[in-house]
Scaffold this active site. Structure first.
Site, PDB file in Angstrom:
ATOM      1  N   HIS A 157      -7.746   4.974   8.594  1.00 24.71           N
ATOM      2  CA  HIS A 157      -6.785   4.079   9.238  1.00 24.71           C
ATOM      3  C   HIS A 157      -6.103   3.220   8.170  1.00 24.71           C
ATOM      4  CE1 HIS A 157      -5.042   0.903  11.656  1.00 24.71           C
ATOM      5  NE2 HIS A 157      -5.782   0.018  11.022  1.00 24.71           N
ATOM      6  N   ASP A 188      25.518   6.837  -3.588  1.00 23.60           N
ATOM      7  CA  ASP A 188      24.206   7.430  -3.264  1.00 23.60           C
ATOM      8  C   ASP A 188      23.190   6.786  -4.180  1.00 23.60           C
ATOM      9  OD1 ASP A 188      21.995   9.234  -2.725  1.00 23.60           O
ATOM     10  OD2 ASP A 188      23.490  10.610  -1.899  1.00 23.60           O
ATOM     11  N   TRP A 190     -10.859   1.655   2.658  1.00 21.57           N
ATOM     12  CA  TRP A 190      -9.601   1.952   1.957  1.00 21.57           C
ATOM     13  C   TRP A 190      -9.639   1.399   0.542  1.00 21.57           C
ATOM     14  CZ3 TRP A 190      -5.470  -0.757  -0.223  1.00 21.57           C
ATOM     15  CH2 TRP A 190      -5.508  -2.150  -0.103  1.00 21.57           C
ATOM     16  N   SER A 247       4.804   9.842  -6.119  1.00 22.66           N
ATOM     17  CA  SER A 247       5.943   9.656  -5.221  1.00 22.66           C
ATOM     18  C   SER A 247       6.465   8.229  -5.299  1.00 22.66           C
ATOM     19  CB  SER A 247       5.504  10.007  -3.802  1.00 22.66           C
ATOM     20  OG  SER A 247       6.379   9.442  -2.868  1.00 22.66           O
ATOM     21  N   SER A 248       5.558   7.255  -5.273  1.00 17.07           N
ATOM     22  CA  SER A 248       5.991   5.857  -5.315  1.00 17.07           C
ATOM     23  C   SER A 248       6.689   5.523  -6.631  1.00 17.07           C
ATOM     24  CB  SER A 248       4.795   4.913  -5.199  1.00 17.07           C
ATOM     25  OG  SER A 248       4.278   4.966  -3.927  1.00 17.07           O
ATOM     26  N   HIS A 307      -3.804  -6.234  -5.412  1.00 12.31           N
ATOM     27  CA  HIS A 307      -3.137  -7.447  -4.982  1.00 12.31           C
ATOM     28  C   HIS A 307      -1.624  -7.343  -5.052  1.00 12.31           C
ATOM     29  CE1 HIS A 307      -3.200 -11.117  -2.975  1.00 12.31           C
ATOM     30  NE2 HIS A 307      -2.099 -11.364  -3.657  1.00 12.31           N
ATOM     31  N   GLU A 360      -0.121  -4.749  -4.726  1.00 13.61           N
ATOM     32  CA  GLU A 360       0.161  -3.830  -3.625  1.00 13.61           C
ATOM     33  C   GLU A 360       0.433  -4.575  -2.310  1.00 13.61           C
ATOM     34  OE1 GLU A 360       0.628  -0.639  -3.190  1.00 13.61           O
ATOM     35  OE2 GLU A 360       0.424  -0.581  -1.005  1.00 13.61           O
ATOM     36  N   TYR A 363       1.740  -7.407  -1.944  1.00 12.09           N
ATOM     37  CA  TYR A 363       3.092  -7.987  -2.004  1.00 12.09           C
ATOM     38  C   TYR A 363       4.148  -6.911  -1.936  1.00 12.09           C
ATOM     39  CZ  TYR A 363       0.811 -12.319  -2.542  1.00 12.09           C
ATOM     40  OH  TYR A 363       0.023 -13.403  -2.288  1.00 12.09           O
ATOM     41  N   SER A 421      15.581 -12.056   5.748  1.00 11.23           N
ATOM     42  CA  SER A 421      16.662 -12.866   5.188  1.00 11.23           C
ATOM     43  C   SER A 421      18.044 -12.321   5.534  1.00 11.23           C
ATOM     44  CB  SER A 421      16.519 -12.957   3.662  1.00 11.23           C
ATOM     45  OG  SER A 421      15.257 -13.481   3.324  1.00 11.23           O
ATOM     46  N   HIS A 454      -9.497 -12.924  -6.348  1.00 11.56           N
ATOM     47  CA  HIS A 454      -9.850 -13.661  -5.125  1.00 11.56           C
ATOM     48  C   HIS A 454     -10.372 -12.716  -4.039  1.00 11.56           C
ATOM     49  CE1 HIS A 454      -5.401 -13.366  -3.659  1.00 11.56           C
ATOM     50  NE2 HIS A 454      -6.081 -12.353  -3.219  1.00 11.56           N
ATOM     51  N   HIS A 455     -10.243 -11.409  -4.278  1.00 10.72           N
ATOM     52  CA  HIS A 455     -10.871 -10.454  -3.362  1.00 10.72           C
ATOM     53  C   HIS A 455     -12.339 -10.253  -3.707  1.00 10.72           C
ATOM     54  CE1 HIS A 455      -7.006  -9.106  -1.663  1.00 10.72           C
ATOM     55  NE2 HIS A 455      -6.541  -9.359  -2.873  1.00 10.72           N
ATOM     56  N   THR A 499       5.796 -19.159  -1.154  1.00  6.48           N
ATOM     57  CA  THR A 499       5.823 -18.600   0.207  1.00  6.48           C
ATOM     58  C   THR A 499       6.324 -19.656   1.174  1.00  6.48           C
ATOM     59  OG1 THR A 499       3.858 -17.391  -0.465  1.00  6.48           O
ATOM     60  CG2 THR A 499       4.491 -17.231   1.830  1.00  6.48           C
ATOM     61  N   LYS A 515      10.039 -20.037   1.123  1.00 10.54           N
ATOM     62  CA  LYS A 515      10.756 -19.021   1.891  1.00 10.54           C
ATOM     63  C   LYS A 515      10.765 -19.374   3.384  1.00 10.54           C
ATOM     64  CE  LYS A 515      11.314 -15.026   0.533  1.00 10.54           C
ATOM     65  NZ  LYS A 515      12.336 -14.926  -0.490  1.00 10.54           N
ATOM     66  N   ARG A 549     -17.159  -7.110   8.720  1.00 10.03           N
ATOM     67  CA  ARG A 549     -16.177  -6.056   8.989  1.00 10.03           C
ATOM     68  C   ARG A 549     -16.819  -4.702   8.740  1.00 10.03           C
ATOM     69  NH1 ARG A 549     -12.158  -6.365   3.723  1.00 10.03           N
ATOM     70  NH2 ARG A 549     -11.148  -4.592   4.723  1.00 10.03           N
TER      71      ARG A 549
END
Ligand SMILES: [Cu+2]
Lengths: 412, 534
Positions: free
Chosen positions: B79, B108, B144, B172-173, B256, B258, B260, B271, B305-306, B331, B334, B453
């Site tokens: 998932h 293009d 994950w 790909s990315s 991390h 990732e 963002y 925006s 921090h993870h 943040t 914004k 979890r």
């Protein structure tokens, strides 16, 4: 689908309200519907109170205050940060919704043309920074207090295994003699909804970890296989158990009682089934318990090489298998293909006895099959191997004795 | 550059798309590729959603009812992987393909063939990853975040396919990002300076740099796993002198930024939408750009921090706590700017605007729980509980996902020349809004109450919250099937849309006809301030 839901619903409710007999459980459909309504009602109430009432007030909705100085500090810090967030939230969302209700085209609002204000933008950069500093001060203080290690009165090594905990009292006077495993004792029938779930469903173990009140206890946390995490919410402490690393944690508990937690790092199949139970005893009571444990352990170690009968081996083997082996090889000996091989009909269990003993003593490096020689004593090892060779339809027809295990271990 | 475009025209014939399946297989057209990405991500979203519903069905009640723990772990793992790499990221790349050339006035993407390749890798990557679920021993079951050694020594045999799939996704990315950067830096219409670029373009430019910086790190991590598994190295194996914690440092150095990567383009989308429906120019454009840039910078120095519970020295804990708290500042800027944009506007509340406002509110709530998680001593209590699950779902579902849905409704008329049914759109919004909150709000409480979890079964005190959560999940899941209906209905029988489909919509794309022609801006448009800045 719905019908199934009703049946199961009924089941859970029982566990929460009061244990009932099996007969009662199969009550009429009407009864069930009634109870489901009741339950739905409770859900609605719970939902409403979740969304509407002040969250902080209700106990079961919030962090636990716990029973140590640290856990209380953590709780207070949590409340400070939470309330600051709520205050900011009320303010910010208040402005947003005020704007949403008043500055709408349908009310004839005309769009203004401003699109910049250095002063405002500076303000909402600087003010949040100041608020963060206000938060950081107590956070740093609590963290520093938590790192106040050393000066401990006793140390316990905590070792995570797939899927159990081992506790060892580090006590040089007795050669670290007292050590045991703590395995979840919730029966499989409760998990599979075949019997009513007990009050401490999934939170019970066969052996509690016992510690005294008012003494600084140091925990040295590590793991044997994969990463686990040791957490007792009421103490306000949690630390990962990492193979090859010793992490340090400490606590001083004032209140005697039983405190429960769970493994909090995904560690494979039975990650959800390796609870932590700590029983805090008054100091004198703890000392008496500890002394008696150590002496009976010393006595037991002396008698360990004695021969056992087939019945004794099978009986003890059954217990050991259920506690230490069934999580992977399954209670019926069928395993989980292809990762965990079956014991029923296994070439090892039907082959030469010493090979079987060796495999269990040394494990299979690089797989989940642990070296049980370091976890079980010779009697337990002999019993479980003898059991595997004579259960699940296996019939090796030989005997495995504690002395054989000792000989094999010494021969290495 | 012009050579590439020339070649493209040469075998793609300049006047319209090829017919049939070939059009989609060989296309080098940014609009076609954008469409492919969007449909692919929607398909993955449904697959990932089904897995989520398996999880929620099992957690509806205490006890094991539907699946076994080992299968449950495969569900949570896949998932997460499918939603992150298969649904959210490709959806943003799809939007980038559709919008960036039109928004910067380019004909293009800069590298059209690579564009085709970077899309067509994905179905193979995910086909391979999902096929592992049907292999003996099952698919990835280590979360994950695939922490070693659970994902190496103790992994199912199919892990090698997983590693290869991650390599493909990374390739790909990276290709997609190079393309986006090349397009933005080289192909803007004359007069569009960097500080006149639309916010979506800005956020994607920065996101693309993040991707190029961190995808190779992920590739490194999985390669080390591969070596540990097959070539007897011990990068992450303590018994051989390796370090399982090093895996986490490497993973989160990727992971991390990732997160963002999954939220910056969302900032860009919102925006655009808020100014359009407030009929007022975006407030604080410059500070918006700087805020995105500083969030991107900070994202590289907060990774641990993870990992507050792995056992770091005090100084390390303090550093990562402070740096993480700092992220709240840009943040916050914004969020305040969006509200200031709405302030004294002349607002209407069409579906994209509803999703955008819900984004601002619910993403901010995810931000609050994020701030709480940043506070190390209390993070010990929250870490690896449902509080974290609630937090990241608040920033990813009503955050990233809502922004994508908002974007689809907002630009749909430009893409198809048709208008969706506004009533149905609003129903979709309200169903999603209720569903998302009923699912994830209670998870804050089960987390605070102590529910870990990634567990297939839980102690009885968590029963009520889980039941509510599961009900919400099914509401939310079904409302996304409804979304599919709304979109298909609109494609088939939507009313024709105006070129400037929304009264307040600004930007070069709205100067094009609706639907946008297959080849747009073959001659660079004039860039007028009141169009690009609003
Ligand atoms: Cu564990």
């Amino acid at each position: 689908m719905i019908k199934k839901g009703v049946g199961v619903l009924d089941n859970t409710e029982q566990q929460i309200l009061a244990p009932r007999t099996k007969v009662e459980r199969h009550s009429s459909m009407k009864n069930q519907l009634c109870r489901m309504k009741h339950r739905l009602w409770r859900m609605t109430v719970a939902l409403a109170s979740l969304l509407l009432t002040g969250v902080a007030a209700a106990d079961e909705l919030n962090l636990r205050v716990g029973v140590t100085d640290i856990s209380r500090q953590v709780y207070d810090l949590h409340m400070i940060i939470f309330l600051i967030c709520v205050a900011i939230g009320v303010l910010v969302f208040g402005v947003l919704f005020w704007s949403v209700f008043n500055h709408r085209k349908s009310r004839g609002a005309e769009a203004a043309t401003f699109h910049d204000s250095t002063k405002l933008e500076l303000a909402w950069t600087i003010v949040p920074t100041l608020i963060l500093i206000v938060m950081a001060v107590p956070a740093t203080q609590v963290l520093v207090a938590m790192y106040d290690t050393g000066g401990e009165d006793m140390s316990i090594e905590v070792r995570g295994y797939q899927w159990k905990w081992q506790y060892k009292y580090l006590d040089e006077d007795y050669n670290n003699t007292l050590s045991f495993f703590s395995v979840m004792s919730t029966p499989r029938e409760e998990i599979y909804n075949q019997s009513v779930k007990g009050e401490n469903y999934l939170l019970d173990v066969d052996e509690h970890l016992r510690i005294p009140t008012n003494r600084k206890v140091r925990f040295l946390i590590t793991a044997e296989d994969v990463i686990h995490a040791w957490w007792v919410p009421d103490f306000g402490i949690k630390r990962d158990a990492v193979p090859g690393m010793l992490n340090e944690l400490w606590t001083i508990v004032e209140e005697p009682g039983i405190y429960r937690g769970q493994c909090t790092e995904l560690c494979g199949k039975d990650h959800g089934f390796m609870p932590i139970v700590v029983e805090v005893l008054p100091e004198a009571e703890f000392d008496a318990w500890y002394a008696s444990q150590v002496s009976s352990e010393l006595v037991r170690q002396e008698s360990i090489g004695e021969a056992m009968t087939h019945e004794e081996l099978m009986a003890q083997g059954d217990t050991v298998y259920g506690t230490y082996c069934a999580s992977c090889h399954m209670a019926n000996g069928e395993g989980v293909a292809p990762v965990f091989p079956a014991i029923a009909g296994s070439a090892v269990a039907m082959g030469p006895r010493d090979d079987h003993l060796k495999l269990v003593i040394d494990g299979v490096p690089g797989t989940a099959m642990q070296a049980f020689g370091r976890q079980l004593d010779p009697a337990q090892l002999a019993a479980v191997v003898h059991y595997q060779r004579h259960a699940f339809g296996n019939n090796a027809g030989d005997m495995s004795q504690p002395q054989d295990v000792i000989n094999l271990s010494n021969g290495q | 550059m012009s050579e590439v475009i020339h070649a493209d025209h040469h075998d793609d014939h300049a006047h319209g798309p090829a017919k049939g399946l070939k059009r989609w297989l060989f296309t080098t057209n940014h609009k076609d590729i954008g469409t492919l990405y969007l449909w692919f991500s929607f398909a993955m979203f449904l697959v990932g959603g089904v897995l989520a519903l398996v999880i929620r069905a099992e957690l509806f009640q205490p006890g094991l009812q539907f699946v076994q723990p080992e299968f449950f772990n495969q569900m949570t793992t896949n998932h997460g992987l499918i939603m992150v790499f298969g649904a959210i990221m490709p959806a943003f790349v799809g939007l980038a393909n559709w919008l960036i050339p039109m928004q910067v006035g380019a004909p293009d993407m800069a590298l059209p063939r690579m564009n085709n390749l970077s899309f067509w890798i994905l179905p193979f990557a995910f086909g391979m990853m999902i096929s592992t679920l049907f292999m003996e021993g099952g698919g990835p079951n280590f979360g994950w975040t695939f922490y070693a050694p659970l994902s190496t020594t103790y992994a199912p045999p199919s892990v090698t396919y997983f590693i290869f799939a991650v390599h493909l996704m990374g390739a790909s990315s990276i290709m997609g990002s190079i393309n986006i950067i090349a397009t933005i830096l080289n192909m803007r219409a004359p007069g569009m300076t960097l500080m006149k670029m639309p916010m979506f373009v800005w956020t994607w430019l920065i996101t693309a740099y993040l991707l190029i910086a961190v995808m190779p790190v992920l590739a490194g991590a999985v390669t080390m796993m591969l070596f540990d598994i097959h070539f007897d190295t011990s990068f992450f194996n303590a018994a051989g002198g390796g370090d399982p914690v090093m895996f986490q440092h490497i993973f989160w150095f990727f992971g991390h930024p990732e997160v963002y990567i999954m939220i910056l383009p969302a900032f860009g989308i919102v925006s655009h939408i808020i100014p359009a429906f407030a009929r007022k120019r975006l407030f604080g454009y410059t500070s918006m750009v700087y805020a995105v840039a500083s969030i991107a910078f900070l994202s590289f120095i907060v990774w641990a921090h993870h990992m507050f519970t792995v056992g770091m020295p005090l100084a390390g804990q303090l550093f990562f706590m402070y740096s993480t708290m700092l992220i709240a500042v840009p943040t916050g800027v914004k969020v305040f700017n969006w509200i200031a944009t709405m302030w004294r506007g002349s607002m209407t509340f069409e579906t994209p605007m509803l999703f955008a406002i819900a984004f601002v509110v619910l993403f901010t709530m995810g931000g609050f729980s994020g701030l709480m998680l940043a506070i190390t001593p209390v993070d010990y209590q929250y870490h690896d509980t449902y509080f974290v699950v609630a937090h990241f779902h608040y920033v990813l579902v009503p955050g990233a996902l809502f922004s994508i849905i908002a974007a689809v409704y907002f630009w749909f008329p430009k893409w198809t020349g048709k208008m969706y049914d506004e009533t149905l759109g609003k129903i979709h919004f309200w169903l999603s809004f209720v569903g998302v909150n009923v699912t994830f709000f209670p998870q804050h409480f089960s987390g605070l109450a102590g529910m870990p979890r990634r567990i297939p079964d839980y102690p009885l005190q968590f029963a009520d919250f889980n039941m509510i959560s599961s009900v919400g999940a099914f509401i939310f899941g079904l409302s996304q099937v409804f979304f599919l209906y709304v979109i298909i209905k609109a494609i088939r029988s939507g009313q024709p849309a105006a070129d400037r489909s929304w009264e307040g919509a600004k930007g070069l794309e709205w100067t094009l006809p609706s639907p946008a022609p297959y080849h747009s801006f073959t001659h660079p448009p004039a860039v007028k301030d009141e169009e690009v800045l609003g």
